[in-house]
Scaffold this motif. Structure first.
Motif, PDB file in Angstrom:
ATOM      1  N   ALA A  54       0.832  -1.206   0.000  1.00  0.00           N
ATOM      2  CA  ALA A  54       0.000   0.000   0.000  1.00  0.00           C
ATOM      3  C   ALA A  54       0.870   1.260   0.000  1.00  0.00           C
ATOM      4  O   ALA A  54       0.538   2.250  -0.653  1.00  0.00           O
ATOM      5  CB  ALA A  54      -0.945  -0.002   1.197  1.00  0.00           C
ATOM      6  N   ALA A  55       2.001   1.220   0.717  1.00  0.00           N
ATOM      7  CA  ALA A  55       2.896   2.383   0.751  1.00  0.00           C
ATOM      8  C   ALA A  55       3.404   2.710  -0.649  1.00  0.00           C
ATOM      9  O   ALA A  55       3.457   3.883  -1.041  1.00  0.00           O
ATOM     10  CB  ALA A  55       4.068   2.127   1.695  1.00  0.00           C
ATOM     11  N   MET A  56       3.765   1.684  -1.413  1.00  0.00           N
ATOM     12  CA  MET A  56       4.248   1.917  -2.774  1.00  0.00           C
ATOM     13  C   MET A  56       3.147   2.527  -3.643  1.00  0.00           C
ATOM     14  O   MET A  56       3.401   3.438  -4.427  1.00  0.00           O
ATOM     15  CB  MET A  56       4.785   0.624  -3.380  1.00  0.00           C
ATOM     16  CG  MET A  56       6.111   0.229  -2.755  1.00  0.00           C
ATOM     17  SD  MET A  56       6.896  -1.167  -3.565  1.00  0.00           S
ATOM     18  CE  MET A  56       5.971  -2.518  -2.891  1.00  0.00           C
ATOM     19  N   GLY A  62      -0.743   8.641  -4.696  1.00  0.00           N
ATOM     20  CA  GLY A  62      -1.389   9.472  -3.681  1.00  0.00           C
ATOM     21  C   GLY A  62      -2.365   8.679  -2.830  1.00  0.00           C
ATOM     22  O   GLY A  62      -2.664   7.516  -3.101  1.00  0.00           O
ATOM     23  N   PHE A  63      -2.852   9.311  -1.787  1.00  0.00           N
ATOM     24  CA  PHE A  63      -3.808   8.698  -0.870  1.00  0.00           C
ATOM     25  C   PHE A  63      -5.200   8.657  -1.481  1.00  0.00           C
ATOM     26  O   PHE A  63      -5.544   9.476  -2.330  1.00  0.00           O
ATOM     27  CB  PHE A  63      -3.893   9.508   0.439  1.00  0.00           C
ATOM     28  CG  PHE A  63      -2.823   9.200   1.427  1.00  0.00           C
ATOM     29  CD1 PHE A  63      -2.933   8.113   2.279  1.00  0.00           C
ATOM     30  CD2 PHE A  63      -1.698  10.007   1.521  1.00  0.00           C
ATOM     31  CE1 PHE A  63      -1.937   7.830   3.208  1.00  0.00           C
ATOM     32  CE2 PHE A  63      -0.703   9.738   2.439  1.00  0.00           C
ATOM     33  CZ  PHE A  63      -0.829   8.647   3.285  1.00  0.00           C
ATOM     34  N   SER A  64      -6.010   7.732  -0.984  1.00  0.00           N
ATOM     35  CA  SER A  64      -7.445   7.675  -1.251  1.00  0.00           C
ATOM     36  C   SER A  64      -8.140   7.691   0.096  1.00  0.00           C
ATOM     37  O   SER A  64      -7.589   7.194   1.081  1.00  0.00           O
ATOM     38  CB  SER A  64      -7.819   6.385  -1.974  1.00  0.00           C
ATOM     39  OG  SER A  64      -7.193   6.320  -3.220  1.00  0.00           O
ATOM     40  N   VAL A  75      -8.557  10.203   5.394  1.00  0.00           N
ATOM     41  CA  VAL A  75      -7.252   9.562   5.535  1.00  0.00           C
ATOM     42  C   VAL A  75      -6.853   9.689   7.002  1.00  0.00           C
ATOM     43  O   VAL A  75      -6.779  10.804   7.532  1.00  0.00           O
ATOM     44  CB  VAL A  75      -6.191  10.224   4.621  1.00  0.00           C
ATOM     45  CG1 VAL A  75      -4.837   9.548   4.816  1.00  0.00           C
ATOM     46  CG2 VAL A  75      -6.621  10.166   3.155  1.00  0.00           C
ATOM     47  N   TYR A  76      -6.606   8.561   7.643  1.00  0.00           N
ATOM     48  CA  TYR A  76      -6.285   8.545   9.066  1.00  0.00           C
ATOM     49  C   TYR A  76      -4.776   8.685   9.269  1.00  0.00           C
ATOM     50  O   TYR A  76      -3.995   7.926   8.702  1.00  0.00           O
ATOM     51  CB  TYR A  76      -6.811   7.263   9.713  1.00  0.00           C
ATOM     52  CG  TYR A  76      -8.314   7.324   9.885  1.00  0.00           C
ATOM     53  CD1 TYR A  76      -8.861   7.663  11.112  1.00  0.00           C
ATOM     54  CD2 TYR A  76      -9.171   7.094   8.814  1.00  0.00           C
ATOM     55  CE1 TYR A  76     -10.244   7.743  11.282  1.00  0.00           C
ATOM     56  CE2 TYR A  76     -10.548   7.172   8.970  1.00  0.00           C
ATOM     57  CZ  TYR A  76     -11.076   7.502  10.207  1.00  0.00           C
ATOM     58  OH  TYR A  76     -12.435   7.591  10.363  1.00  0.00           O
ATOM     59  N   VAL A 157       3.477  13.085   0.838  1.00  0.00           N
ATOM     60  CA  VAL A 157       4.384  12.089   1.416  1.00  0.00           C
ATOM     61  C   VAL A 157       5.812  12.629   1.351  1.00  0.00           C
ATOM     62  O   VAL A 157       6.273  13.058   0.299  1.00  0.00           O
ATOM     63  CB  VAL A 157       4.297  10.738   0.680  1.00  0.00           C
ATOM     64  CG1 VAL A 157       5.317   9.748   1.247  1.00  0.00           C
ATOM     65  CG2 VAL A 157       2.886  10.169   0.756  1.00  0.00           C
ATOM     66  N   ILE A 158       6.501  12.621   2.485  1.00  0.00           N
ATOM     67  CA  ILE A 158       7.900  13.036   2.560  1.00  0.00           C
ATOM     68  C   ILE A 158       8.806  11.837   2.311  1.00  0.00           C
ATOM     69  O   ILE A 158       9.741  11.904   1.536  1.00  0.00           O
ATOM     70  CB  ILE A 158       8.219  13.670   3.931  1.00  0.00           C
ATOM     71  CG1 ILE A 158       7.383  14.928   4.138  1.00  0.00           C
ATOM     72  CG2 ILE A 158       9.713  13.954   4.058  1.00  0.00           C
ATOM     73  CD1 ILE A 158       7.483  15.502   5.538  1.00  0.00           C
TER      74      ILE A 158
END
Length: 180
Positions: A54-56, A62-64, A75-76, A157-158
């Motif tokens: 999921a991180a990749m 980007g996030f969903s 997004v938690y 994301v950093i």
């Protein structure tokens, strides 16, 4: 393609390097920053725990929004690295990744007890951008801070932080190494 090959391919593609995460100091106490309410319109360093796969996906696309949760859709995230390092709860630590993020919180609503009248409607009916559950308010079993950001576009994301090799057990005893 297996997990190791996929991770190696990703690291080569993005020219990633390994290094230690400065922010992580193992502790059983909540992060001190998480006790102060996020201020409207500010940007904070926050964390999101997830699986390697999921991180990749998140770093690539980007996030969903989640479909639901304690605070509804969004997004938690948390300003507490210790909190994020425990997620996903159903994965062993060596399969987890913590994403270090920059989050523009927008308008923030404090939700500090179960059954709060705006617990799931803070965005849809009231126009808030982020819901904040303070530590030890009784809403989160761990007693650690939790935030829910409605719009994934508010999150950058950093880097990804991976558990250090050769460790096992809880995040409190292991520590993390990062790739970016």
């Amino acid at each position: 393609m297996d997990q190791q090959k996929l991770t190696g391919t990703f690291l080569k593609k993005y020219n990633c390097k390994m290094w230690a995460e400065d922010d992580f100091e193992p502790s059983t106490n909540p992060c001190l920053k998480s006790y102060t309410e996020p201020k409207d319109g500010k940007t904070y360093i926050m964390y999101h725990g997830t699986s390697k796969m999921a991180a990749m996906q998140i770093m690539g696309c980007g996030f969903s929004q989640s479909k639901g949760g304690m605070l509804g859709r969004g997004v938690y995230v948390s300003r507490d690295l210790q909190k994020a390092s425990k997620y996903p709860l159903d994965l062993p630590e060596h399969e987890r990744v913590v994403l270090k993020l920059m989050v523009s919180v927008g308008r923030v609503k404090k939700i500090d007890y179960q059954g709060h009248p705006m617990q799931k409607t803070w965005h849809t009916e009231h126009g808030y951008d982020t819901a904040w559950c303070p530590p030890n308010c009784g809403m989160v079993k761990s007693g650690l801070e939790e935030d829910c950001v409605w719009d994934p576009q508010r999150i950058t994301v950093i880097k990804a932080i991976y558990p250090k090799r050769g460790y096992s057990g809880s995040a409190q005893s292991s520590g993390y190494a990062g790739y970016y």
